[in-house]
Write an enzyme that holds these catalytic residues in place. Structure first.
Site, PDB file in Angstrom:
ATOM      1  N   THR A 189       0.901  -1.139   0.000  1.00  0.00           N
ATOM      2  CA  THR A 189       0.000   0.000   0.000  1.00  0.00           C
ATOM      3  C   THR A 189       0.939   1.186   0.000  1.00  0.00           C
ATOM      4  O   THR A 189       2.073   1.054   0.453  1.00  0.00           O
ATOM      5  CB  THR A 189      -0.840   0.014   1.305  1.00  0.00           C
ATOM      6  OG1 THR A 189      -1.561  -1.208   1.406  1.00  0.00           O
ATOM      7  CG2 THR A 189      -1.818   1.152   1.340  1.00  0.00           C
ATOM      8  N   ARG A 217     -13.238  -8.260  -3.094  1.00  0.00           N
ATOM      9  CA  ARG A 217     -12.680  -7.987  -1.763  1.00  0.00           C
ATOM     10  C   ARG A 217     -12.119  -6.570  -1.676  1.00  0.00           C
ATOM     11  O   ARG A 217     -11.451  -6.084  -2.580  1.00  0.00           O
ATOM     12  CB  ARG A 217     -11.564  -8.995  -1.460  1.00  0.00           C
ATOM     13  CG  ARG A 217     -10.860  -8.793  -0.108  1.00  0.00           C
ATOM     14  CD  ARG A 217      -9.593  -7.966  -0.236  1.00  0.00           C
ATOM     15  NE  ARG A 217      -8.873  -7.863   1.052  1.00  0.00           N
ATOM     16  CZ  ARG A 217      -7.829  -7.081   1.271  1.00  0.00           C
ATOM     17  NH1 ARG A 217      -7.364  -6.327   0.303  1.00  0.00           N
ATOM     18  NH2 ARG A 217      -7.237  -7.050   2.451  1.00  0.00           N
ATOM     19  N   THR A 240      -0.775   0.320   6.501  1.00  0.00           N
ATOM     20  CA  THR A 240      -0.446  -0.701   5.509  1.00  0.00           C
ATOM     21  C   THR A 240      -0.295  -2.034   6.215  1.00  0.00           C
ATOM     22  O   THR A 240       0.291  -2.106   7.299  1.00  0.00           O
ATOM     23  CB  THR A 240       0.852  -0.364   4.756  1.00  0.00           C
ATOM     24  OG1 THR A 240       1.225  -1.499   3.947  1.00  0.00           O
ATOM     25  CG2 THR A 240       1.997  -0.026   5.698  1.00  0.00           C
TER      26      THR A 240
END
Length: 325
Positions: A189, A217, A240
């Site tokens: 991320t 998802r 993250t």
């Protein structure tokens, strides 16, 4: 910039920034010197760009977006170009942003054709009455408002395709069902948190999600309070890690709440959640966080986290591993 913003800033007002490029099993032993140098160079480029914008008096939300766009455009990180593949071999991207002064927020989830998801999140925050838009609707809204659209294949990279193949092979071998396939490639991320000259703190996060994800998802990154949160009275956080845990434990908002209601310092609150609550829950990952004084915390409980910061004093740090070397 508005006259109001100009009026409420000082030339000498402090600014600061922290960024991350994902946490996970990041080991020096599995990193080539060339690849490590590439990660460090991109992190340094992004953090210095964001800091320069802040020094110019650019509002925090714009600095966050422009910083994250550098990471979205790099194939090294799981966001934008370089996003992981879904089980079906596509890319579904998520992003969010929150302003600590107004408490306004914007997010997009499961988008496939928007070049910069963080730009789309800002658009939702600034121009719509909503906080989160998803899928085709988010893409339509972005297109109608002039954001650049691209073919989903623009996000393709060989590295991520290899990770998908590995994850699928594990799934087939284990026959243990959906969700058991994740290995070291599950993380990734990008995010930024800033203190701007107007005294506001802002957080933003962008991601390609989880390798081999299915059924639409969505993780924590676009969820306000889980992966992203900002409140001038406490802190701004971008997270993250294994998103399901960050959602269940509303990690970003919890850190800020502990500052606000328990009187903890930024580092104490962030450490308590990341190395206490999450570890007990067996949730891997980390956060970057900043408070209204420009203090920065970047704790993580995984092997590494790509991260960089520039303090109110102008001190630059770029680090990857636990030992920060």
């Amino acid at each position: 910039m508005s006259a109001f913003a100009h009026e409420h800033q000082s030339e000498n007002a402090p600014v600061a920034i922290a960024i991350h490029g994902g946490a996970g099993t990041i080991l020096k032993s599995s990193m080539t010197p060339e690849k490590e140098a590439a990660y460090r160079a991109t992190l340094e480029q992004a953090v210095k760009h964001g800091y320069s914008l802040l020094k110019q008096g650019v509002p925090g939300e714009q600095a966050v977006v422009e910083t994250i766009k550098i990471l979205e455009q790099s194939p090294l990180f799981n966001a934008g170009v370089g996003a992981v593949y879904t089980f079906d071999g596509k890319h579904e991207l998520d992003a969010s942003i929150m302003h600590g002064g107004t408490k306004n927020a914007g997010a997009v989830a499961g988008v496939t054709t928007i070049k910069s998801p963080i730009e789309a999140a800002l658009l939702v925050m600034e121009s719509s009455p909503h906080v989160m838009l998803s899928g085709k609707g988010a893409e339509q809204y972005a297109a109608e408002n002039g954001l650049e659209q691209v073919d989903n294949t623009m996000f393709d990279t060989e590295f991520r395709k290899h990770a998908l193949d590995k994850a699928k092979a594990r799934m087939a071998q284990a026959s243990a069902g959906y969700g058991s396939q994740q290995g070291s490639e599950r993380f990734g991320t990008v995010g930024a948190v800033v203190l701007d000259k107007q005294g506001n703190i802002v957080a933003g996060t962008s991601t390609g999600g989880m390798t081999a994800k299915r059924y639409g998802r969505i993780g924590d990154s676009p969820i306000i309070g889980a992966g992203t949160y900002a409140d001038n009275e406490s802190c701004a956080v971008s997270a993250t890690g294994h998103g399901e845990f960050f959602i269940r434990y509303h990690v970003a908002a919890d850190i800020c709440a502990r500052m606000k209601y328990q009187g903890l310092s930024l580092s104490e609150a962030a450490d308590k959640v990341v190395n206490g609550i999450l570890v007990e829950a067996k949730g891997d990952g980390g956060v970057i966080a900043i408070d209204s004084a420009g203090n920065i915390a970047m704790p993580f409980n995984s092997k590494g986290m790509y991260r960089a910061s520039i303090s109110t004093d102008g001190d630059v740090t770029v680090a990857i591993y636990k030992d920060a070397l």
